[in-house]
Write an enzyme that holds these catalytic residues in place. Sequence first.
Site, short mmCIF file in Angstrom:
data_model
loop_
_atom_site.label_atom_id
_atom_site.label_comp_id
_atom_site.label_asym_id
_atom_site.label_seq_id
_atom_site.Cartn_x
_atom_site.Cartn_y
_atom_site.Cartn_z
N TYR A 51 0.82 -1.21 0.00
CA TYR A 51 0.00 0.00 0.00
C TYR A 51 0.86 1.26 0.00
CZ TYR A 51 -3.58 -3.36 1.58
OH TYR A 51 -4.42 -4.43 1.72
N GLY A 198 -14.67 -5.90 2.07
CA GLY A 198 -15.64 -5.64 1.01
C GLY A 198 -17.08 -5.86 1.38
N ALA A 201 -19.50 -4.03 -0.75
CA ALA A 201 -19.33 -4.27 -2.19
C ALA A 201 -19.07 -2.97 -2.95
CB ALA A 201 -20.55 -5.00 -2.76
N GLY A 203 -19.52 -0.05 -2.11
CA GLY A 203 -20.58 0.94 -1.93
C GLY A 203 -21.86 0.59 -2.66
#
Length: 298
Positions: A51, A198, A201, A203
């Site tokens: 990241y 998630g 999903a 949003g």
Amino acid sequence: MQYHQLGKSALHISEISYGCMSLGSDDAGNARLIQQAIDGGINFFDTADLYDHGQNEITLGKALQGKRQQVIIASKAGNQWRPDGSGWDWNPRREYILSSVEESLRRLNTDYIDLYQLHGGTLEDPTDETISAFETLVQQGKIRYYGISSIRPNVIRTFVERSHIVSVMMQYSLLDRRPEESAFPLLEQHDIGVLARGAVAKGLLVNKTPEPYLNYNADEVAQAAAAIQRLSTPDRSPAATALRYVLAQPAVTSAVVGMRTAQQVQDALAAARTTPLSATEIQQLQQVLPANKYEQHR
């Protein structure tokens, strides 16, 4: 906040955990968000060397200075940035894992990582070599436990059979029920915790304009979002309902949530305080669409 034991480990983690990939480049702002999360009971923070070219680990390390004993830090390795920064290549070799942890420890400014995860995996990997690296790191005290981050049933099965993983991080939501078929029963059977990412999903289950997702078309995605909305109340937002669906699975230890703003942290903490879904509500959600299944890597 509820806390659950992560697999066979001695780690007891908050059922809502912080997915740090969502953090930006403002160290002071990130520190405020992380402190808000800690104040609300979140004790598990997940990052990765991938990241932001390692900057994510650095900003998390800064935010957690003086708080190390209050928190559980998870990071990941296996994706090697190219020297020119143009992308990364998969590298699960023992030598690379052993060198990666040193860099992660330095960036996080800590002398141990609670949970170190392989950030992917394929059946073509030198799996025994990878496992030996993680076992060595446990013996050296540089990591306390290890796990994998993978959605591939065949890779998960291989690590269950050949390693001492305590956790698997995978995507799971009402729109991605693929883990229910084989991964969840296998992991439950072997007392390996699931870290679910998630849950909303991207949003689509809460506030985003419907669009195709996995094998579902936009109309089907809209049906799932409407079902979430129907079960939401003034005390339980759609996001909280989506999270509660994920947490209702016995295999799931914690939902890993990305939070970029103070409001998002507040919403996640509110979700942790809401009443769990009833069996009837879970059934109502599951009847909206046929469950999808993994087509590859079975």
